[in-house]
Design an enzyme around this catalytic site. Sequence first.
Site, PDB file in Angstrom:
ATOM      1  N   ASP A  53       0.878  -1.162   0.000  1.00 53.21           N
ATOM      2  CA  ASP A  53       0.000   0.000   0.000  1.00 53.21           C
ATOM      3  C   ASP A  53       0.921   1.218   0.000  1.00 53.21           C
ATOM      4  O   ASP A  53       2.110   1.118   0.317  1.00 53.21           O
ATOM      5  CB  ASP A  53      -0.954  -0.004   1.197  1.00 53.21           C
ATOM      6  CG  ASP A  53      -2.118   0.972   0.971  1.00 53.21           C
ATOM      7  OD1 ASP A  53      -2.045   1.786   0.021  1.00 53.21           O
ATOM      8  OD2 ASP A  53      -3.103   0.930   1.732  1.00 53.21           O
TER       9      ASP A  53
HETATM   10  C1  BGC Z   1      -4.840   3.495   0.020  1.00 50.33           C
HETATM   11  C2  BGC Z   1      -4.980   2.509  -1.115  1.00 50.33           C
HETATM   12  C3  BGC Z   1      -4.758   3.214  -2.423  1.00 50.33           C
HETATM   13  C4  BGC Z   1      -3.404   3.876  -2.406  1.00 50.33           C
HETATM   14  C5  BGC Z   1      -3.073   4.635  -3.680  1.00 50.33           C
HETATM   15  C6  BGC Z   1      -3.563   4.291  -0.056  1.00 50.33           C
HETATM   16  O1  BGC Z   1      -3.572   5.332   0.864  1.00 50.33           O
HETATM   17  O2  BGC Z   1      -4.900   2.819   1.254  1.00 50.33           O
HETATM   18  O3  BGC Z   1      -6.254   1.910  -1.074  1.00 50.33           O
HETATM   19  O4  BGC Z   1      -4.885   2.329  -3.493  1.00 50.33           O
HETATM   20  O5  BGC Z   1      -3.361   4.812  -1.331  1.00 50.33           O
HETATM   21  O6  BGC Z   1      -3.853   5.774  -3.774  1.00 50.33           O
END
Ligand code: BGC
Length: 751
Positions: A229
């Site tokens: 993530d």
């Molecule tokens: C989120 C993800 C997301 C990623 C990219 C993170 O903060 O938890 O779900 O895909 O950011 O934006």
Amino acid sequence: MRSPTDLLAELTLEEKASLCLGSSVWQTAPVPRLGVPAVMVADGPHGMRRQPDADHAGISGSLPATCFPTASALGSSWNPDLVRRVGAAIGAEARAQGVAVVLGPGINIKRSPLCGRNFEYFSEDPLLSGVLGAAHVSGIQSQGVGASVKHFAVNNQETDRLRVSADVDERTMREIYLPAFERVVTEAGPWTVMCAYNRINGVHASQHHWLLTDVLRGEWGFDGLVVSDWGAVHDRIAALRAGLDLEMPPRLGVSDRAIVTAVRDGELDEAVLDRAVLRVLNLVARAADPVAATFDADSHHRLARAAAAECAVLLKNDHTMLPLQPAAGQTIAVIGELARTPRFQGAGSSQVNPTRVEVALDEIRAAASPGVEVAFAAGYDLSNTARDDGLAAEAAELARRADTVVVFLGLPAADESEGLDRTHVDLPAGQTGLLAQLAQANPNIVVVLVNGSVVRLDGWQQHSRAILECWLSGQAAGGAVADLLFGIANPSGRLAETIPLRLEDTPSYLNFPGEAGHVRYGEGVFVGYRGYDAVGRDVSYPFGHGLSYTTFAYSDLHTAVTGDASITVSCTVRNTGHRAGHEVVQLYVGDPQAQVARPVRELKGFAKVYLESGASRTLTFHLSRRDLSYWARSGWVLEGGTFELAIGASSRDLRLTAGVEVAGPLPARPLDGMATLQEWLADPDGSAAVRAAIGVDADGRPQGILGDDELLTVIGNFPISSLAVFPGTGITNAVVDDLVRRFGAGHAVHG
Ligand code: BGC
């Protein structure tokens, strides 16, 4: 692009390290020297959020894309075909925007209604989450782009999300938090899996070898790429060893250098690095040379509208308030700012820049028959949760002169966002106060609810005759509401999560969101309806509930057990009303005699069927051994006995039930020194041996502890070897040694 294995052989150590990091916020690293391109990833999951600039970390300003219903809405559709179609449309838009991987769907379990990202997740139930997650992934990937199922795993809150340790036992993980991921991985083969931010039992998900390698790859056979993530990597070397292939966004100059140094210093086996590099190259190879594509925004918008209509849940419909059938000359009062200022998605990384937005008020006006007046009053101010007396009085005045009142209520945008959890589940007091006032003016009230995660209904729902829960249903939600209100569409959504009476009733209440860096999953497997049912707690509306403008009857339940303990279940469902409609037939299984605490019933099958008025269909479900099993120590255990099967229209509206005998061994443990005296006595052979060893007196009466009921009650649950220290019990070290030698591991007791 050349084959990944050939390329691997030619890469320098530095190039390999660079490939394990992105090159920007949204791109993998290219290796121009060898013709390896960079590929782009973007959010997800209910529409594309493709930033025009690969280094743009902000939320807004993305390319226009269709905003489909959020997962909380899609979850309520209980329709994998619909979710697949939505996924395919998102995949097509991703391709048109040059995106190789869509970051979604999110399939985390809704452990608490307070989780700020519940609108991005499907359900409190692992089967429903898994089936819909797999459908979403297959849809996206049918377009030649990858999906990234997220957030793996046990990521169920936003509070302290990058540090908190979800402290959870393995049985709970295996039965509740992992099965949806397992299903998606094994059935839909996602190109990538995104690890979660949080720690699990103290270890960061990004560094969790058991999770990312032993379970994901070893047990489930995942052959794709694990991506972090965004910002979840803390120790790049530990993460690589654990099985995390791609770090996003890249810590450029730090993580790559650390990898090179670790390999040079012999701290990191280059084979571990090669494995990750190969997975990155495989992903790039899958995505390279995409066929150029465009998408038809109009048809995607139409799909978004049809989807939104399938997601709404008709919670109640007293006096058959809905569908509205106004006669010419009648007035419908539409009240509530949310009817004019739509809220259709949540905040955070999933925020889509919609291609267009339908306004419910306009759509209701367009759908009302000629001669019907549709009048509007705002009733409340969205920027202020307190009551606005002026707006409320004006709305009450309108309600008084109207024939029917449709009131839009919902959560303010600030209440639901990635990054924060709610602290309560209430609608703004200004809105519920307004509703009470409107009910005095006119009892014919339909409430349309607009919210991503559940809100408390207790305390105000008596002021309404019908409630249509519409969730955050995407850019075409406005038209879908109009279609549902006038019966152009027949509601067919079912609750994918329980609506509790009070926040305090929720099973995780005492353990959410934790403290001092830890959140204890104290409710264990009793999440959502499993928890309410275990303690017989009343709820506002149960899991699986949802009404239709027609009615359905259930009959002819048949069950058959096949050789390997799998069960076939069939039943017939008939549309007994006057309209065509969808029913969601739900199969629940309970194991009341289990030797471990199990939920009263668990969803193990469902089917959404469309039936014309008067039509019927026979449905067949198949239950596997695994569907009947629980997790114990290190594997799935099927305990033989009578299982309770129930077919219903919700988890608390069970229409057909049957008990089914399933053969299977009871869990057993060896008759050894640690087996209690009671366990020895419960086994016929063990009992005979103990009795013979202790002996009887001249009159045939039992001796030692066997002749002393009081003592037997108090210390009969001691391991037999521990009894040897108590004189007079008749159990001596020699007796124990002899018994254990004769029985031991070769002889097991049940229980
Ligand atoms: C989120 C993800 C997301 C990623 C990219 C993170 O903060 O938890 O779900 O895909 O950011 O934006």
